[in-house]
Scaffold this active site. Structure first.
Site, PDB file in Angstrom:
ATOM      1  N   CYS A   1      45.715 -19.513 -68.730  1.00 12.40           N
ATOM      2  CA  CYS A   1      44.904 -18.523 -69.461  1.00 12.40           C
ATOM      3  C   CYS A   1      43.471 -18.981 -69.694  1.00 12.40           C
ATOM      4  O   CYS A   1      42.647 -18.959 -68.792  1.00 12.40           O
ATOM      5  CB  CYS A   1      45.603 -18.149 -70.769  1.00 12.40           C
TER       6      CYS A   1
ATOM      7  N   LYS B   1      48.011 -26.942 -70.819  1.00  7.76           N
ATOM      8  CA  LYS B   1      46.788 -26.170 -71.049  1.00  7.76           C
ATOM      9  C   LYS B   1      45.726 -27.060 -71.668  1.00  7.76           C
ATOM     10  O   LYS B   1      46.007 -27.847 -72.583  1.00  7.76           O
ATOM     11  CB  LYS B   1      47.103 -24.989 -71.970  1.00  7.76           C
TER      12      LYS B   1
ATOM     13  N   GLU C   1      52.125 -17.157 -68.846  1.00  7.47           N
ATOM     14  CA  GLU C   1      52.026 -18.195 -69.878  1.00  7.47           C
ATOM     15  C   GLU C   1      53.170 -18.075 -70.880  1.00  7.47           C
ATOM     16  O   GLU C   1      53.512 -16.964 -71.323  1.00  7.47           O
ATOM     17  CB  GLU C   1      50.685 -18.039 -70.596  1.00  7.47           C
TER      18      GLU C   1
END
Length: 587
Positions: free
Chosen positions: A148, A112, A41
């Site tokens: 994540c 994300k 990330e």
């Protein structure tokens, strides 16, 4: 498909340096025949850039570095990496994005979705969530790309989920054949077992292989263990990277290759993980801030001994200097133990007694009268030592490492502008009981490295005659238990007293009948004795809670504290200094 897991240790903001490190991974992945190389990330800027993301030039340069350096390296391989991408305008309207690059051009983007705002995370300060989730096709395989937190919301694994959206569920429903997660997941003791179990459950739930690539390295107070891995649709481990080190691992997701591959499992989490995390934290903090050498005040006690051992391993003993600064209250045993440890480590060692300066200060402040043996005189010794150490730090360009542990920082038993002064708090998130565990573990790796006398002597600050920590604090096992429940788990006074009472074999129902103020009169007989025990436990827990609250102003002035527990003193715990809330009312 062959996927290379590129476990990168980036330096935040070093866009050129990070890109060059990525090129080396890409070249190595090509040599191993990888189709796709996956980075963590925000791998290009490093995680987490914090308010660098508010600078338009920074965000623009991330995109420019992608175009100038990364794109030309992808003529015959795919690269999945993380960087911030502008939305309609700059922060807080950025996307935390995963970008797939192949054939010299961007072929897919997935932002994300789930932006954590708990613990050490503030992602909605900078980013907006992804408006949609869709698989990205690459060489005939539909990849479900997540970032994540996006995989931490599986309702089949968690009793309570934080978010109404499950990105993995949506991606699988849209036809994703492989789930890829690029991550910046900080380490704490016990994290890897939870993370691996969660991902294995996710793979089994959706019957899809999962490739998980995590950042490694220390960035300020946060430590990233890496531990990247891939699991098959049944949760079987297919590939893994080493903990606490840059690494590259290749996984072949073909059925025949999966069936033939046997992977050694991760080693069990024990004190070796904590030791490696702290060593990595010191090494990376120094490397990324430009320090090559460190300085440690060595008292002959267990805390400074641990810091010196970790520093010597992180930087090399030739780059560590230890200084003993005995006062009139320092025992000859402590001075000898400090010298023995320094000799065992092979570090530079100096002795600088503080008596002359301390005596002059007492003469000035006490008007020529006798010592008063109060807190002011105790703290003066720590602050004199700080002056000695900071002088050497400045003159010799050495990073001063503090030696206070989490138990001391929690209750305020560390001196502001004294032993709290320095550039990095190495064990500020290590409870005292864990300090002993770590030292015992280190001595199994290098027998008798830490002198046995250091491990067996009663803990003492040695700031007045015959001083012991237990003169003013509960025994450390009890103190650390209460601190873990209060600081890390947010337990109330009543809950903590209940746990302690149960451990002591006291009737659970009595806890609810005893007031926090201890107003209930003890009854006669066995119940009366039990009530008195609960009252005594309550007073101990109340006192610890008060000490934690009163020491908040000190902790605000502490250097960065390397995190190894689930909640450390730093961004993960934000408490007001001027406040009057008390848990007493909850009993």
């Amino acid at each position: 498909m062959k996927i290379a897991l590129a476990q990168l240790n980036p330096t935040i903001g070093d866009l050129k340096g990070n890109a060059e490190r990525m090129l080396k991974f890409i070249a190595a992945a090509k040599e191993q025949g990888a189709d796709l190389v996956v980075f963590p990330e925000l791998s290009l800027p490093g995680y987490t850039p914090q308010d660098l993301l508010l600078l338009p030039d920074f965000v623009q340069e991330c995109g420019a570095m992608l175009r100038r350096v990364i794109l030309p390296a992808t003529r015959d391989i795919g690269v999945l990496l993380g960087l911030p991408l502008p939305g309609a305008s700059l922060a807080p309207h950025l996307f935390n994005a995963a970008v797939l690059v192949a054939g010299g051009e961007v072929t897919g983007v997935q932002a994300k979705t789930l932006l954590p705002t708990y613990d050490v995370f503030f992602e909605n300060r900078y980013f907006q969530p992804a408006p949609r989730r869709a698989p990205i096709s690459f060489r005939g395989v539909r990849l479900g790309v997540t970032i994540c937190e996006d995989i931490w919301n599986d309702k089949a694994f968690w009793e309570d989920v934080r978010y109404p959206v499950d990105p993995v569920e949506e991606l699988v429903a849209a036809g994703a054949e492989v789930i890829i997660n690029i991550s910046g997941s900080p380490y704490h003791y016990g994290k890897q077992a939870l993370r691996l179990g969660m991902v294995q459950a996710l793979a089994r739930h959706h019957r899809r292989p999962v490739v998980y690539v995590n950042q490694v390295g220390g960035n300020d107070d946060l430590l990233y263990d890496g531990c990247s891995f891939a699991v098959g649709p049944g949760g079987e481990l297919l590939a893994r990277c080493r903990p606490f080190a840059e690494d590259l691992a290749l996984v072949n997701l073909g059925e025949e290759a999966r069936a033939a591959r046997q992977v050694e499992p991760f080693p069990p989490e024990d004190m070796e993980w904590v030791r490696k995390a702290l060593v990595m934290g010191i090494r990376d903090y120094c490397r990324k801030t430009g320090f090559r050498r460190a300085l440690v005040g060595l008292s002959g006690g267990i805390d400074s001994a641990l810091v010196a051992v970790l520093a010597a391993e992180a930087l090399g003993p030739e780059n560590v200097k230890c200084v003993s600064m005995p006062s009139r209250y320092s025992s000859s045993r402590s001075v000898a133990d400090a010298a023995s440890l320094a000799y065992n480590l092979g570090v530079e060692y100096a002795v600088k007694p503080i008596e002359q300066v301390f005596a002059a200060l007492l003469g000035e402040m006490n008007g020529g009268g006798p010592p008063r043996l109060d807190v002011a005189e105790e703290n003066a010794q720590a602050r004199i030592r700080c002056n000695f150490l900071m002088f050497m730090s400045n003159r010799e360009n050495r990073l001063l490492l503090t030696t206070g542990n989490k138990s001391e920082l929690a209750v305020g038993y560390a001196t502001l502008y004294g032993d709290m002064a320095g550039g990095l708090a190495v064990i500020g998130d290590v409870p005292k009981t864990m300090v002993y565990e770590l030292c015992r573990h280190i001595n199994t790796l290098r027998p008798q490295l830490i002198p046995e006398a250091i491990l067996t002597k009663a803990p003492s600050a040695e700031l007045r005659p015959d001083q012991k920590d237990t003169d003013s604090l509960p025994p450390y096992p009890l103190l650390d238990f209460v601190l873990k429940k209060f600081v890390e788990e947010n337990c109330s006074l009543k809950e903590i007293v209940g746990l302690l009472a149960a451990e002591a074999g006291l009737p659970k129902e009595l806890v609810g009948r005893v007031s926090a103020a201890g107003e209930e009169q003890a009854a006669a007989g066995e119940e009366g004795a039990a009530v008195q025990q609960i009252l005594d436990l309550t007073k101990v827990v109340e006192r610890i809670m008060r000490l934690v609250a009163r020491a908040e102003y000190k902790r605000r002035q502490a250097p960065p504290i390397l995190r190894v527990t689930s909640r450390h003193f730093g961004d993960g715990r934000r408490m007001p200094i001027a406040q009057r809330w008390s848990s007493q009312s909850s009993l």
